[in-house]
Design a protein around this motif. Structure first.
Motif, PDB file in Angstrom:
ATOM      1  N   MET A  99      25.616  47.021  30.553  1.00  0.00           N
ATOM      2  CA  MET A  99      27.015  46.708  30.374  1.00  0.00           C
ATOM      3  C   MET A  99      27.504  45.969  31.616  1.00  0.00           C
ATOM      4  SD  MET A  99      30.193  49.329  29.778  1.00  0.00           S
ATOM      5  CE  MET A  99      30.187  49.394  28.013  1.00  0.00           C
ATOM      6  N   SER A 100      28.206  44.872  31.405  1.00  0.00           N
ATOM      7  CA  SER A 100      28.742  44.130  32.538  1.00  0.00           C
ATOM      8  C   SER A 100      30.249  44.358  32.651  1.00  0.00           C
ATOM      9  CB  SER A 100      28.449  42.642  32.387  1.00  0.00           C
ATOM     10  OG  SER A 100      29.108  42.140  31.255  1.00  0.00           O
ATOM     11  N   TYR A 101      30.729  44.276  33.849  1.00  0.00           N
ATOM     12  CA  TYR A 101      32.149  44.486  34.111  1.00  0.00           C
ATOM     13  C   TYR A 101      32.717  43.252  34.798  1.00  0.00           C
ATOM     14  CZ  TYR A 101      31.240  49.403  33.210  1.00  0.00           C
ATOM     15  OH  TYR A 101      30.882  50.586  32.624  1.00  0.00           O
ATOM     16  N   ILE A 102      33.957  42.963  34.473  1.00  0.00           N
ATOM     17  CA  ILE A 102      34.636  41.896  35.192  1.00  0.00           C
ATOM     18  C   ILE A 102      35.788  42.512  35.967  1.00  0.00           C
ATOM     19  CG2 ILE A 102      34.019  40.040  33.608  1.00  0.00           C
ATOM     20  CD1 ILE A 102      36.778  40.323  32.349  1.00  0.00           C
ATOM     21  N   LYS A 103      36.057  41.949  37.111  1.00  0.00           N
ATOM     22  CA  LYS A 103      37.158  42.457  37.936  1.00  0.00           C
ATOM     23  C   LYS A 103      38.452  41.796  37.478  1.00  0.00           C
ATOM     24  CE  LYS A 103      38.436  43.033  42.798  1.00  0.00           C
ATOM     25  NZ  LYS A 103      39.675  43.591  42.471  1.00  0.00           N
ATOM     26  N   ILE A 104      39.417  42.603  37.122  1.00  0.00           N
ATOM     27  CA  ILE A 104      40.711  42.109  36.679  1.00  0.00           C
ATOM     28  C   ILE A 104      41.778  42.682  37.593  1.00  0.00           C
ATOM     29  CG2 ILE A 104      42.416  42.126  34.817  1.00  0.00           C
ATOM     30  CD1 ILE A 104      40.110  42.547  32.876  1.00  0.00           C
ATOM     31  N   ASP A 105      42.622  41.818  38.111  1.00  0.00           N
ATOM     32  CA  ASP A 105      43.768  42.290  38.875  1.00  0.00           C
ATOM     33  C   ASP A 105      44.867  42.579  37.862  1.00  0.00           C
ATOM     34  OD1 ASP A 105      45.912  42.820  40.463  1.00  0.00           O
ATOM     35  OD2 ASP A 105      45.685  41.074  41.743  1.00  0.00           O
ATOM     36  N   GLY A 106      44.851  43.774  37.320  1.00  0.00           N
ATOM     37  CA  GLY A 106      45.793  44.167  36.277  1.00  0.00           C
ATOM     38  C   GLY A 106      47.238  44.112  36.720  1.00  0.00           C
ATOM     39  N   SER A 107      47.503  44.474  37.955  1.00  0.00           N
ATOM     40  CA  SER A 107      48.878  44.444  38.453  1.00  0.00           C
ATOM     41  C   SER A 107      49.434  43.029  38.456  1.00  0.00           C
ATOM     42  CB  SER A 107      48.961  45.026  39.863  1.00  0.00           C
ATOM     43  OG  SER A 107      48.632  46.387  39.853  1.00  0.00           O
ATOM     44  N   GLU A 108      48.651  42.099  38.951  1.00  0.00           N
ATOM     45  CA  GLU A 108      49.085  40.701  39.017  1.00  0.00           C
ATOM     46  C   GLU A 108      49.246  40.130  37.607  1.00  0.00           C
ATOM     47  OE1 GLU A 108      50.349  37.074  40.343  1.00  0.00           O
ATOM     48  OE2 GLU A 108      50.157  38.935  41.467  1.00  0.00           O
ATOM     49  N   LEU A 109      48.314  40.433  36.742  1.00  0.00           N
ATOM     50  CA  LEU A 109      48.379  39.940  35.367  1.00  0.00           C
ATOM     51  C   LEU A 109      49.607  40.488  34.647  1.00  0.00           C
ATOM     52  CD1 LEU A 109      46.963  38.251  33.206  1.00  0.00           C
ATOM     53  CD2 LEU A 109      45.643  40.289  32.607  1.00  0.00           C
ATOM     54  N   LEU A 110      49.862  41.768  34.785  1.00  0.00           N
ATOM     55  CA  LEU A 110      51.017  42.377  34.130  1.00  0.00           C
ATOM     56  C   LEU A 110      52.326  41.837  34.714  1.00  0.00           C
ATOM     57  CD1 LEU A 110      51.805  44.299  31.924  1.00  0.00           C
ATOM     58  CD2 LEU A 110      51.638  46.174  33.544  1.00  0.00           C
ATOM     59  N   ARG A 111      52.381  41.649  36.007  1.00  0.00           N
ATOM     60  CA  ARG A 111      53.564  41.061  36.645  1.00  0.00           C
ATOM     61  C   ARG A 111      53.817  39.669  36.065  1.00  0.00           C
ATOM     62  NH1 ARG A 111      54.917  37.908  41.129  1.00  0.00           N
ATOM     63  NH2 ARG A 111      52.761  37.554  41.673  1.00  0.00           N
ATOM     64  N   THR A 165      47.932  44.508  21.850  1.00  0.00           N
ATOM     65  CA  THR A 165      47.097  45.636  22.253  1.00  0.00           C
ATOM     66  C   THR A 165      46.914  45.632  23.768  1.00  0.00           C
ATOM     67  OG1 THR A 165      45.008  44.425  22.114  1.00  0.00           O
ATOM     68  CG2 THR A 165      45.806  45.487  20.071  1.00  0.00           C
ATOM     69  N   LEU A 166      46.518  46.758  24.309  1.00  0.00           N
ATOM     70  CA  LEU A 166      46.227  46.811  25.750  1.00  0.00           C
ATOM     71  C   LEU A 166      45.086  45.873  26.100  1.00  0.00           C
ATOM     72  CD1 LEU A 166      46.562  50.599  26.618  1.00  0.00           C
ATOM     73  CD2 LEU A 166      48.024  48.727  27.381  1.00  0.00           C
ATOM     74  N   GLU A 167      44.114  45.774  25.221  1.00  0.00           N
ATOM     75  CA  GLU A 167      42.995  44.862  25.459  1.00  0.00           C
ATOM     76  C   GLU A 167      43.504  43.429  25.602  1.00  0.00           C
ATOM     77  OE1 GLU A 167      38.661  43.683  23.552  1.00  0.00           O
ATOM     78  OE2 GLU A 167      40.168  44.583  22.256  1.00  0.00           O
ATOM     79  N   GLN A 168      44.408  43.025  24.723  1.00  0.00           N
ATOM     80  CA  GLN A 168      44.972  41.680  24.803  1.00  0.00           C
ATOM     81  C   GLN A 168      45.847  41.529  26.042  1.00  0.00           C
ATOM     82  OE1 GLN A 168      46.937  41.956  21.028  1.00  0.00           O
ATOM     83  NE2 GLN A 168      45.511  40.514  20.050  1.00  0.00           N
ATOM     84  N   LEU A 169      46.664  42.532  26.314  1.00  0.00           N
ATOM     85  CA  LEU A 169      47.591  42.476  27.444  1.00  0.00           C
ATOM     86  C   LEU A 169      46.867  42.242  28.760  1.00  0.00           C
ATOM     87  CD1 LEU A 169      50.597  42.784  28.253  1.00  0.00           C
ATOM     88  CD2 LEU A 169      50.126  45.217  28.592  1.00  0.00           C
ATOM     89  N   PHE A 170      45.704  42.859  28.922  1.00  0.00           N
ATOM     90  CA  PHE A 170      44.960  42.757  30.170  1.00  0.00           C
ATOM     91  C   PHE A 170      43.789  41.774  30.109  1.00  0.00           C
ATOM     92  CE2 PHE A 170      47.209  46.769  30.694  1.00  0.00           C
ATOM     93  CZ  PHE A 170      47.742  46.581  31.953  1.00  0.00           C
ATOM     94  N   ASP A 171      43.762  40.937  29.084  1.00  0.00           N
ATOM     95  CA  ASP A 171      42.716  39.926  28.956  1.00  0.00           C
ATOM     96  C   ASP A 171      43.113  38.695  29.778  1.00  0.00           C
ATOM     97  OD1 ASP A 171      40.921  37.940  28.259  1.00  0.00           O
ATOM     98  OD2 ASP A 171      41.022  38.343  26.107  1.00  0.00           O
ATOM     99  N   PRO A 172      42.421  38.451  30.884  1.00  0.00           N
ATOM    100  CA  PRO A 172      42.799  37.320  31.737  1.00  0.00           C
ATOM    101  C   PRO A 172      42.521  35.965  31.081  1.00  0.00           C
ATOM    102  CG  PRO A 172      40.782  38.314  32.538  1.00  0.00           C
ATOM    103  CD  PRO A 172      41.278  39.186  31.427  1.00  0.00           C
ATOM    104  N   GLU A 173      41.753  35.949  30.014  1.00  0.00           N
ATOM    105  CA  GLU A 173      41.450  34.704  29.313  1.00  0.00           C
ATOM    106  C   GLU A 173      42.592  34.262  28.399  1.00  0.00           C
ATOM    107  OE1 GLU A 173      38.635  32.912  29.953  1.00  0.00           O
ATOM    108  OE2 GLU A 173      38.313  34.423  31.493  1.00  0.00           O
ATOM    109  N   LEU A 174      43.484  35.187  28.043  1.00  0.00           N
ATOM    110  CA  LEU A 174      44.612  34.856  27.171  1.00  0.00           C
ATOM    111  C   LEU A 174      45.804  34.388  28.007  1.00  0.00           C
ATOM    112  CD1 LEU A 174      44.790  37.713  24.504  1.00  0.00           C
ATOM    113  CD2 LEU A 174      44.332  35.304  24.100  1.00  0.00           C
ATOM    114  N   SER A 175      46.306  33.215  27.688  1.00  0.00           N
ATOM    115  CA  SER A 175      47.519  32.751  28.368  1.00  0.00           C
ATOM    116  C   SER A 175      48.711  33.512  27.799  1.00  0.00           C
ATOM    117  CB  SER A 175      47.716  31.252  28.142  1.00  0.00           C
ATOM    118  OG  SER A 175      48.102  31.002  26.794  1.00  0.00           O
TER     119      SER A 175
END
Length: 99
Positions: A1-13, A74-84
């Motif tokens: 399983m691979s993981y990507i680092k997401i800055d969730g705080s910055e994305l949500l802001r 969805t939360l998955e969409q909300l935190f998906d950095p690929e979605l504008s």
């Protein structure tokens, strides 16, 4: 399983700022929509600082989900950095309920 680092705080802001610009116009108008009353200067500055820090609590995220378009994704969409923001919120109507 691979993981990507997401800055969730910055994305949500960034997502919240997009909603302010598209749906509410000002931070003050978002505050009124969420809480039902107009903030005084001090409350508004505290709220603005909270949003700018991007460290959003679960309670605040829940409030956003109940009263803004964030509740339509969805939360998955909300935190998906690929979605504008435009893709994420396309065809999602703004929630207009308060209180």
């Amino acid at each position: 399983m691979s993981y990507i680092k997401i800055d969730g705080s910055e994305l949500l802001r960034n997502r919240v700022k997009h909603l302010i610009n598209c749906d509410y116009g000002t931070v003050s108008d978002l505050y009124v929509h969420l809480y039902g009353d107009r903030p005084d200067k001090s409350k508004l500055q505290t709220f603005r600082n909270y949003l700018n820090r991007g460290k959003i609590s679960a309670d605040f995220l829940s409030l956003l989900a109940l009263r803004t378009r964030i509740g339509f994704v969805t939360l998955e969409q909300l935190f998906d950095p690929e979605l504008s923001n435009e893709e994420l919120f396309a065809k999602k109507r703004a929630k207009v309920t308060a209180g």
